[in-house]
Design an enzyme around this catalytic site. Structure first.
Site, PDB file in Angstrom:
ATOM      1  N   ARG A 118       0.813  -1.239   0.000  1.00  0.00           N
ATOM      2  CA  ARG A 118       0.000   0.000   0.000  1.00  0.00           C
ATOM      3  C   ARG A 118       0.835   1.273   0.000  1.00  0.00           C
ATOM      4  NH1 ARG A 118      -2.896  -3.136   3.851  1.00  0.00           N
ATOM      5  NH2 ARG A 118      -4.589  -4.206   2.804  1.00  0.00           N
ATOM      6  N   LYS A 140       2.580  11.444 -11.219  1.00  0.00           N
ATOM      7  CA  LYS A 140       1.702  10.590 -12.024  1.00  0.00           C
ATOM      8  C   LYS A 140       2.461   9.306 -12.324  1.00  0.00           C
ATOM      9  CE  LYS A 140      -1.400  13.485 -14.719  1.00  0.00           C
ATOM     10  NZ  LYS A 140      -1.806  13.796 -16.109  1.00  0.00           N
ATOM     11  N   GLU A 182       8.331  18.015 -24.965  1.00  0.00           N
ATOM     12  CA  GLU A 182       7.680  18.378 -23.690  1.00  0.00           C
ATOM     13  C   GLU A 182       8.231  19.711 -23.164  1.00  0.00           C
ATOM     14  OE1 GLU A 182       5.056  16.721 -22.801  1.00  0.00           O
ATOM     15  OE2 GLU A 182       5.355  14.544 -22.761  1.00  0.00           O
ATOM     16  N   LYS A 224       6.514  22.960 -14.325  1.00  0.00           N
ATOM     17  CA  LYS A 224       5.810  21.734 -13.897  1.00  0.00           C
ATOM     18  C   LYS A 224       5.496  21.800 -12.409  1.00  0.00           C
ATOM     19  CE  LYS A 224       4.363  17.374 -14.417  1.00  0.00           C
ATOM     20  NZ  LYS A 224       4.705  16.130 -15.049  1.00  0.00           N
ATOM     21  N   GLU A 234      -5.083  16.865 -10.868  1.00  0.00           N
ATOM     22  CA  GLU A 234      -5.660  17.204 -12.170  1.00  0.00           C
ATOM     23  C   GLU A 234      -7.174  17.381 -12.157  1.00  0.00           C
ATOM     24  OE1 GLU A 234      -3.547  15.430 -15.512  1.00  0.00           O
ATOM     25  OE2 GLU A 234      -5.437  15.364 -16.614  1.00  0.00           O
ATOM     26  N   ARG A 238      -3.839  21.411 -14.168  1.00  0.00           N
ATOM     27  CA  ARG A 238      -2.852  20.388 -14.546  1.00  0.00           C
ATOM     28  C   ARG A 238      -3.183  19.742 -15.895  1.00  0.00           C
ATOM     29  NH1 ARG A 238       0.268  15.889 -10.808  1.00  0.00           N
ATOM     30  NH2 ARG A 238       1.475  15.055 -12.529  1.00  0.00           N
ATOM     31  N   ASN A 242      -1.589  18.345 -20.846  1.00  0.00           N
ATOM     32  CA  ASN A 242      -1.940  17.315 -21.830  1.00  0.00           C
ATOM     33  C   ASN A 242      -2.119  17.871 -23.238  1.00  0.00           C
ATOM     34  OD1 ASN A 242      -2.110  14.940 -20.148  1.00  0.00           O
ATOM     35  ND2 ASN A 242      -3.819  15.976 -19.157  1.00  0.00           N
ATOM     36  N   HIS A 245      -1.723  15.582 -26.164  1.00  0.00           N
ATOM     37  CA  HIS A 245      -1.581  14.207 -25.683  1.00  0.00           C
ATOM     38  C   HIS A 245      -2.737  13.290 -26.087  1.00  0.00           C
ATOM     39  CE1 HIS A 245       1.830  15.766 -23.543  1.00  0.00           C
ATOM     40  NE2 HIS A 245       2.046  14.641 -22.901  1.00  0.00           N
ATOM     41  N   HIS A 249      -1.593  10.109 -27.696  1.00  0.00           N
ATOM     42  CA  HIS A 249      -1.848   8.771 -27.152  1.00  0.00           C
ATOM     43  C   HIS A 249      -2.529   7.893 -28.204  1.00  0.00           C
ATOM     44  CE1 HIS A 249      -1.665  10.137 -22.654  1.00  0.00           C
ATOM     45  NE2 HIS A 249      -0.485  10.059 -23.225  1.00  0.00           N
ATOM     46  N   HIS A 262       7.063   8.673 -27.413  1.00  0.00           N
ATOM     47  CA  HIS A 262       6.039   9.492 -26.755  1.00  0.00           C
ATOM     48  C   HIS A 262       6.178  10.973 -27.151  1.00  0.00           C
ATOM     49  CE1 HIS A 262       3.232  10.903 -23.728  1.00  0.00           C
ATOM     50  NE2 HIS A 262       4.154  11.747 -23.293  1.00  0.00           N
TER      51      HIS A 262
HETATM   52  N1  LIG Z   1       4.279  10.695 -15.388  1.00  0.00           N
HETATM   53  C1  LIG Z   1       4.205  11.738 -16.172  1.00  0.00           C
HETATM   54  O1  LIG Z   1       3.796  12.821 -15.746  1.00  0.00           O
HETATM   55  C2  LIG Z   1       4.642  11.603 -17.598  1.00  0.00           C
HETATM   56  C3  LIG Z   1       4.835  12.753 -18.371  1.00  0.00           C
HETATM   57  C4  LIG Z   1       5.315  12.606 -19.668  1.00  0.00           C
HETATM   58  C5  LIG Z   1       5.606  11.336 -20.166  1.00  0.00           C
HETATM   59  N2  LIG Z   1       5.394  10.243 -19.387  1.00  0.00           N
HETATM   60  C6  LIG Z   1       5.717   8.894 -19.868  1.00  0.00           C
HETATM   61  O2  LIG Z   1       7.124   8.845 -20.071  1.00  0.00           O
HETATM   62  C7  LIG Z   1       7.402   7.850 -21.049  1.00  0.00           C
HETATM   63  C8  LIG Z   1       8.412   8.376 -22.034  1.00  0.00           C
HETATM   64  O3  LIG Z   1       9.602   8.641 -21.352  1.00  0.00           O
HETATM   65  P1  LIG Z   1      11.007   8.701 -22.111  1.00  0.00           P
HETATM   66  O4  LIG Z   1      10.883   9.542 -23.307  1.00  0.00           O
HETATM   67  O5  LIG Z   1      12.018   9.013 -21.111  1.00  0.00           O
HETATM   68  O6  LIG Z   1      11.142   7.198 -22.681  1.00  0.00           O
HETATM   69  P2  LIG Z   1      11.954   5.922 -22.180  1.00  0.00           P
HETATM   70  O7  LIG Z   1      11.847   5.752 -20.733  1.00  0.00           O
HETATM   71  O8  LIG Z   1      11.509   4.794 -23.046  1.00  0.00           O
HETATM   72  O9  LIG Z   1      13.466   6.290 -22.537  1.00  0.00           O
HETATM   73  C9  LIG Z   1      13.819   6.495 -23.876  1.00  0.00           C
HETATM   74  C10 LIG Z   1      14.963   5.570 -24.322  1.00  0.00           C
HETATM   75  O10 LIG Z   1      16.208   6.077 -23.814  1.00  0.00           O
HETATM   76  C11 LIG Z   1      16.882   5.049 -23.084  1.00  0.00           C
HETATM   77  N3  LIG Z   1      17.659   5.740 -22.079  1.00  0.00           N
HETATM   78  C12 LIG Z   1      17.238   6.245 -20.894  1.00  0.00           C
HETATM   79  N4  LIG Z   1      18.196   6.963 -20.337  1.00  0.00           N
HETATM   80  C13 LIG Z   1      19.271   6.917 -21.154  1.00  0.00           C
HETATM   81  C14 LIG Z   1      20.565   7.491 -21.125  1.00  0.00           C
HETATM   82  N5  LIG Z   1      20.940   8.305 -20.151  1.00  0.00           N
HETATM   83  N6  LIG Z   1      21.417   7.200 -22.135  1.00  0.00           N
HETATM   84  C15 LIG Z   1      21.030   6.409 -23.170  1.00  0.00           C
HETATM   85  N7  LIG Z   1      19.806   5.867 -23.270  1.00  0.00           N
HETATM   86  C16 LIG Z   1      18.933   6.131 -22.271  1.00  0.00           C
HETATM   87  C17 LIG Z   1      15.780   4.153 -22.609  1.00  0.00           C
HETATM   88  O11 LIG Z   1      16.255   2.866 -22.289  1.00  0.00           O
HETATM   89  C18 LIG Z   1      14.862   4.142 -23.822  1.00  0.00           C
HETATM   90  O12 LIG Z   1      15.355   3.282 -24.809  1.00  0.00           O
HETATM   91  C19 LIG Z   1       6.073   7.475 -21.676  1.00  0.00           C
HETATM   92  O13 LIG Z   1       5.660   6.217 -21.185  1.00  0.00           O
HETATM   93  C20 LIG Z   1       5.133   8.553 -21.203  1.00  0.00           C
HETATM   94  O14 LIG Z   1       3.809   8.096 -21.104  1.00  0.00           O
HETATM   95  C21 LIG Z   1       4.921  10.363 -18.118  1.00  0.00           C
END
Ligand SMILES: NC(=O)c1ccc[n+]([C@@H]2O[C@H](COP(=O)([O-])OP(=O)(O)OC[C@H]3O[C@@H](n4cnc5c(N)ncnc54)[C@H](O)[C@@H]3O)[C@@H](O)[C@H]2O)c1
Length: 359
Positions: A118, A140, A182, A224, A234, A238, A242, A245, A249, A262
């Site tokens: 939990r 999130k 972003e 942010k 949200e 907030r 999006n 998005h 999505h 993404h």
């Molecule tokens: N929680 C939130 O508020 C929020 C906001 C925006 C996006 N997201 C989510 O975030 C995700 C996208 O995140 P992302 O773009 O970081 O993608 P990701 O986590 O897939 O990372 C992108 C790629 O880079 C690689 N990588 C990571 N760090 C590295 C480094 N230092 N050197 C080399 N390679 C590296 C990863 O292994 C992957 O192949 C999506 O799932 C999206 O839905 C969440």
């Protein structure tokens, strides 16, 4: 090092931004309530940074889970692998989970931390530009369902965010650009001054100029943190984060997770949102052109994939957390620098955007 704060009463926490932070054990250790720590990472990040991470946790009872890479693995099965590792080590309620990686790892590890017994303490160590400017801040957490992105999740704040900007040195160019989507979004939704700075400095960011990157990360996190402090779960402002998005999505789900990154899907979605805002008479041709031009200069795609027609978009957009009672609602642009809250839109205008923009 810069320290920002997300102000959420007793759940407030710091965001540390700077070079070489993984080499400062005191920073992370100050936020660990107990002696047990599980690092969640993936097969790409582990060879690069796991040793450094574990070294900064010296003296603790540590374990690690190395998941397969990619959005396609942001699943309940991966969360189960984290639970398995925690239980195998008999880790208890004081055990902390550290997310070492991009947004996929951060969202997934945060979700696991919210669920395990939990809720156990959670720390974000984001290693992509996208995760340093957006996903690691704000609490999130989620995994995907085959029918929709981030459909299973929780609001769950980390104890701190440790953004070591040195980790960006190994990030592929395509991922850097995805993160810029972003960053640019903050300019479009609420920070016109930052938008002008981005228009003047986007090439410096692509060249990884350390000063420019540090400024863009800090300014993004300030935006942010302000939004999250105002509306943690949200119910209002907030949702403006999006922008693009709902379209994005639909692209990610419709094309299959991981085909379009993404950030790339969000870039295309922001162009579609701008096009629809123009059809509603809120912004003009010049503003739409500015949106598209800046994203293009950041080396991001700006037109939707041919494979997805308007009907496919509408089918996937029907599964969105902003929808109310089955009705589609979108974040759009009132002006460049000011987003709307989610609004219901005329179905004919939306179809016109889906059928005409970029086709
Ligand atoms: N929680 C939130 O508020 C929020 C906001 C925006 C996006 N997201 C989510 O975030 C995700 C996208 O995140 P992302 O773009 O970081 O993608 P990701 O986590 O897939 O990372 C992108 C790629 O880079 C690689 N990588 C990571 N760090 C590295 C480094 N230092 N050197 C080399 N390679 C590296 C990863 O292994 C992957 O192949 C999506 O799932 C999206 O839905 C969440």
């Amino acid at each position: 090092m810069k320290t920002l704060h997300v102000e959420l009463g007793e759940r407030s926490y710091p965001i540390y931004i700077g070079r070489g932070l993984l080499g400062h054990p005191d920073l992370i250790q100050a936020h660990l309530p107990g002696g047990q720590v599980l690092v969640v990472t993936n097969e790409v990040v582990a060879p690069l940074y796991l040793d450094r991470m574990l070294a900064s946790l010296a003296g603790k009872d540590t374990g690690s889970v190395v998941l397969p890479d990619g959005e396609a693995h942001k699943t309940l099965d991966s969360a189960m692998a984290v639970f398995d590792a925690l239980l195998a080590r008999r880790f208890g309620r004081n055990a902390a989970i550290v997310a070492l990686g991009g947004g996929v790892i951060g969202d997934l590890a945060g979700f696991a931390a919210a669920c395990y017994q939990r809720g156990v303490p959670f720390i974000q160590v984001p290693t992509t530009l996208l995760s340093q400017v957006d996903s690691s801040v704000g609490g999130k957490t989620a995994v995907n369902h085959p029918r929709g992105k981030n459909m299973i999740g929780a609001f769950y704040q980390p104890r701190c965010v440790l953004a070591d900007t040195d980790t960006l040195d190994t990030l592929p160019d395509r991922e850097l650009s995805a993160g810029l989507a972003e960053v640019i979004k903050y300019g479009f939704i609420r920070d016109p001054e930052f938008l002008a700075w981005l228009e003047a400095n986007v090439e410096r960011l692509l060249q990884r100029d350390p000063e420019a990157l540090a400024y863009a990360i800090e300014r993004s996190c300030i935006n942010k943190a302000e939004i999250v402090a105002e509306d943690e779960t949200e119910t209002g402002v907030r949702a403006t984060l999006n922008l693009g998005h709902t379209f994005g999505h639909a692209i990610e789900t419709g094309m299959g997770y991981g085909v379009c990154l993404h950030g790339e899907a969000v870039a295309i979605g922001m162009c579609q949102a701008a096009d629809l805002s123009r059809r509603l008479g809120w912004i003009g041709d010049d503003e739409v052109a500015r949106v598209i031009r800046l994203l293009e200069r950041a080396r991001l795609p700006v037109v939707p994939p041919r494979e997805l027609d308007a009907d496919a978009f509408l089918e996937h957009m029907a599964v969105d957390k902003k929808n109310v009672d089955g009705g589609l609602r979108l974040v759009l642009l009132k002006s460049l620098g000011e987003a709307t809250l989610p609004v219901a839109v005329d179905a004919g205008l939306l179809r016109a955007t889906l059928e005409c923009y970029g086709r």
